[in-house]
Design a protein around this motif. Structure first.
Motif, mmCIF file in Angstrom:
data_model
loop_
_atom_site.group_PDB
_atom_site.id
_atom_site.type_symbol
_atom_site.label_atom_id
_atom_site.label_comp_id
_atom_site.label_asym_id
_atom_site.label_seq_id
_atom_site.Cartn_x
_atom_site.Cartn_y
_atom_site.Cartn_z
ATOM 1 N N MET A 128 0.884 -1.148 -0.039
ATOM 2 C CA MET A 128 -0.060 0.090 -0.141
ATOM 3 C C MET A 128 0.924 1.372 0.037
ATOM 4 O O MET A 128 0.710 2.313 -0.619
ATOM 5 N N GLY A 135 -4.703 4.768 1.649
ATOM 6 C CA GLY A 135 -5.412 3.860 1.984
ATOM 7 C C GLY A 135 -5.970 3.960 3.726
ATOM 8 O O GLY A 135 -5.804 4.697 4.071
ATOM 9 N N ILE A 178 -2.178 7.187 4.707
ATOM 10 C CA ILE A 178 -3.023 5.950 5.170
ATOM 11 C C ILE A 178 -3.520 6.158 6.609
ATOM 12 O O ILE A 178 -2.809 6.690 7.382
#
Ligand code: NAD
Length: 249
Positions: A128, A135, A178
């Motif tokens: 990711m 994310g 993220i």
């Protein structure tokens, strides 16, 4: 809160809160990978989503086994090419006085509730970060990890660890856009709670200002919020879904 085009992983997706989370994320448009040790339950969760027009696949996963986690991750990336959302829902506990706990019991509780989210998040985050598209990581802990719970002492410690892990991981992942957040259910109507003796369930309800148990879908809605674009600037947060049971500052 739409998730069209997003790829989501839900651990513990065969039952209870995990099943409701898989359904809710799929209803919002995500393609969902249901991971669980319960193959029949996991297949049933994915099939129910597909019958309702959603996208879901079951892949066997044991969150306490490193090889199983690697195989699960490879299957998700192999099939979808990317993962945007990881919802760590798998967990387990049992009410038992601390002095009756065995070392095997401690290990199972900590491996599942703390090390499971650590290992699964670690497995997915490398790719990711590398992809650079941001994310969402969500960890399901428990109000037991915020305020303690009689007879759930090691479970509370493991969930408290998951809460602290959420906060530090959020700090480390912020630079990659993220978001890492934690949902703490209170007593929720699932097979896990059904195993709790009725007198304990009644005590849970009496301790809850809203005087009822949570529905799995109510917990899933909080998870959906953290996974959505409505929570882009929210990270490292701990959200109780427990009818006022935990009013921590
Ligand atoms: P549940 O028992 O209905 O579902 C848990 C799922 O996790 C099951 O499908 C089970 O097969 C799966 N699982 C167990 N071990 C696994 C493993 N090693 N690898 C992969 N999957 C595994 O329980 P639930 O009530 O839906 O609990 C979901 C989460 O919510 C757990 O983390 C639990 O601790 C937490 N929680 C539940 C309550 C409650 O009252 N139900 C309250 C607070 C927190």
């Amino acid at each position: 809160m739409q998730l069209n085009g997003r790829i989501a992983v839900v651990t513990g997706g065969a039952s209870g809160i995990g099943r409701a989370t898989a359904q809710t994320l799929a209803q919002a448009g995500a393609r969902v990978f249901v991971g669980d040790i319960d193959e029949a339950g996991g297949e049933a969760s994915a099939a129910a989503i597909r019958e309702n027009g959603g996208q879901a696949e079951f892949v066997r996963l044991d969150v306490t086994d490193a090889d199983s986690i690697s195989a699960f991750r490879d299957a998700c990336f192999g099939s979808a090419g990317q993962v945007d959302i990881v919802a760590n829902v798998a967990g387990w506990g049992k009410i038992q006085p601390f002095l009756e706990n065995t070392p095997e019991f401690w290990r199972k509780v900590v491996d599942l509730n703390l090390m499971g989210p650590v290992a699964v998040s670690h497995a997915f985050l490398g790719a990711m970060v590398e992809r650079g598209a941001g994310g969402k990581i969500v960890i399901v802990a428990s109000d037991a990890g915020r305020v303690g719970s009689l007879g759930e002492t090691v479970y509370s410690g493991a969930k408290g660890g998951a809460i602290a892990f959420t906060k530090s991981l959020a700090r480390e992942m912020a630079r990659y856009s993220i978001n890492v957040n934690c949902v703490c259910p209170g007593p929720t109507e699932t097979p896990l709670l059904a195993a709790v003796p009725p007198k304990h369930q009644e005590a849970f309800i009496r301790a809850t200002p809203m005087r009822r148990l949570a529905k799995p879908s109510e917990v899933a809605d909080a998870i959906l919020f953290f996974c959505s674009d409505r929570a882009t600037f929210v990270t490292g947060q701990i959200l109780s879904v427990s009818g006022g049971l935990c009013l921590a500052g």
